[in-house]
Design an enzyme around this catalytic site. Structure first.
Site, PDB file in Angstrom:
ATOM      1  N   GLN A   1       0.832  -1.213   0.000  1.00  0.00           N
ATOM      2  CA  GLN A   1       0.000   0.000   0.000  1.00  0.00           C
ATOM      3  C   GLN A   1       0.867   1.264   0.000  1.00  0.00           C
ATOM      4  O   GLN A   1       0.455   2.300   0.515  1.00  0.00           O
ATOM      5  CB  GLN A   1      -0.945  -0.009   1.205  1.00  0.00           C
ATOM      6  N   SER A   2       2.044   1.200  -0.589  1.00  0.00           N
ATOM      7  CA  SER A   2       2.960   2.346  -0.584  1.00  0.00           C
ATOM      8  C   SER A   2       2.358   3.591  -1.244  1.00  0.00           C
ATOM      9  O   SER A   2       1.898   3.540  -2.387  1.00  0.00           O
ATOM     10  CB  SER A   2       4.240   1.954  -1.333  1.00  0.00           C
ATOM     11  N   ASN A   3       2.406   4.696  -0.510  1.00  0.00           N
ATOM     12  CA  ASN A   3       2.001   5.973  -1.100  1.00  0.00           C
ATOM     13  C   ASN A   3       3.043   6.455  -2.098  1.00  0.00           C
ATOM     14  O   ASN A   3       2.720   7.152  -3.060  1.00  0.00           O
ATOM     15  CB  ASN A   3       1.833   7.034  -0.007  1.00  0.00           C
TER      16      ASN A   3
END
Ligand SMILES: *Cc1c(COP(=O)(O)O)cnc(C)c1O
Length: 322
Positions: free
Chosen positions: A70-72
């Protein structure tokens, strides 16, 4: 000055939080880097203006990075690669929850929805791995990079969170942006993880009356050594080197909760308090925990005067929570 390409809408807004100022008895302001206006916002857009200029100068065809599923950062990098016609490929691991290897923690983030949905829309390639160590993830990232090189592609390697000297430089500039927008603050509070946000701001405000307080999203006390190393690499880009040592960084580890990527009860309560008093949304992994720290330290009188909360973004993960 290192070259940059325009991606974000800046300066980002700065405004006062009137209700919370009254409730907490401090003069509380917020810097809206959730509204950087590119790739659904967040602090990584600033770094990418410099990183993508570097990738373009190197004539990269593929940009390879890594992070959590879920890396921004991967989301904003994917958007930047789309703009410049580059391929984005990232080695990502399921943190903290894994369909392959469930951990005894949680509730956590789903590996679907949120940033993953956006990554798919952008055509970014996610190579997914079960939860492991960061070193294992870096090795997977390197394997992806080598694979593209073996296929004859020009690869640009972008470290986790975009925390290179150029990424930190972007936050020296962000600090200058604030100096032009406002009278000095006593405190600037920001979520801190891979470190270029905190390092750049600390380099900018060194020797001023403004104290920069990082709220850690990772429970690792020796992060300040990494920040000092990053700062040493940043110094040649500055007119005046900051010469930061590990002890120059104020990094608070008390609000991480169970670990990196695991939403905490205090963080989730802080998200609701911000939403229900000011109508502003924080994220469960970084800004919510950082704001929980700010609330707690303001309530015991450790943070007073003019306090700036740096909203670093991350909102898409709200749509990936279990
Ligand atoms: C990446 C990120 C941070 C941490 O910034 P670093 O420069 O990596 O320390 C904080 N908040 C959000 C929402 C992020 O995506």
């Amino acid at each position: 000055m290192p070259p940059k390409v325009p991606l974000i809408q800046g300066p980002t807004p700065l405004h006062r939080l009137d209700h919370l100022s009254r409730e907490l008895g401090i003069d509380l302001w917020i810097k809206r880097d959730d509204l950087t206006g590119f790739g659904l916002g967040g602090n990584k857009g600033r770094k990418l203006e410099y990183l993508m200029a570097d990738a373009l100068a190197q004539e990269a065809e593929v940009v390879v990075s890594c992070g959590s599923t879920q890396s921004n950062f991967v989301r904003q990098l994917g958007a930047a690669c789309s703009v410049f016609g580059m391929k984005c490929a990232a080695a990502v691991m399921e943190i903290p929850r894994s369909d392959y290897n469930p951990l005894p923690v949680g509730p956590g983030l789903h590996g679907v929805g949120g940033n993953v949905l956006i990554d798919e829309m952008l055509g970014a390639e996610l190579r997914r791995f079960p939860n492991g160590t960061w070193d294992e993830l870096y090795a997977e990232m390197e394997a992806v990079a080598c694979e593209y090189e073996a296929a004859g592609k020009k690869v640009y390697r972008c470290p986790i969170g975009g925390s290179t000297p150029l990424g930190a430089y972007a936050f020296v500039q962000a600090g200058r942006e604030i100096m032009l927008q406002s009278d000095p603050f006593d405190w600037i509070v920001t979520a801190s993880s891979s470190g270029s946000t905190h390092t750049g701001l600390q380099a900018c405000f060194k020797g001023t009356s403004t104290k920069v307080l990082g709220m850690a999203s990772d429970p690792e006390p020796d992060l300040v050594d990494d920040y000092a190393d990053l700062s040493a690499q940043l110094d040649p880009l500055l007119e005046e080197p900051a010469n930061l040592r590990p002890e120059d960084f104020l990094l608070n580890l008390d609000f991480v909760g169970e670990g990196y990527g695991v939403p905490s009860p205090a963080g989730n309560a802080a998200i609701l308090r911000m939403a229900r008093t000011e109508g502003i949304f924080l994220d469960p992994i970084y800004s919510g925990k950082a704001f929980a720290g700010l609330l707690s330290l303001a309530e015991v009188g450790e943070l007073k005067g003019r306090v700036l909360f740096w909203h670093t973004g991350g909102i898409p993960t709200l749509f990936a929570m279990e």
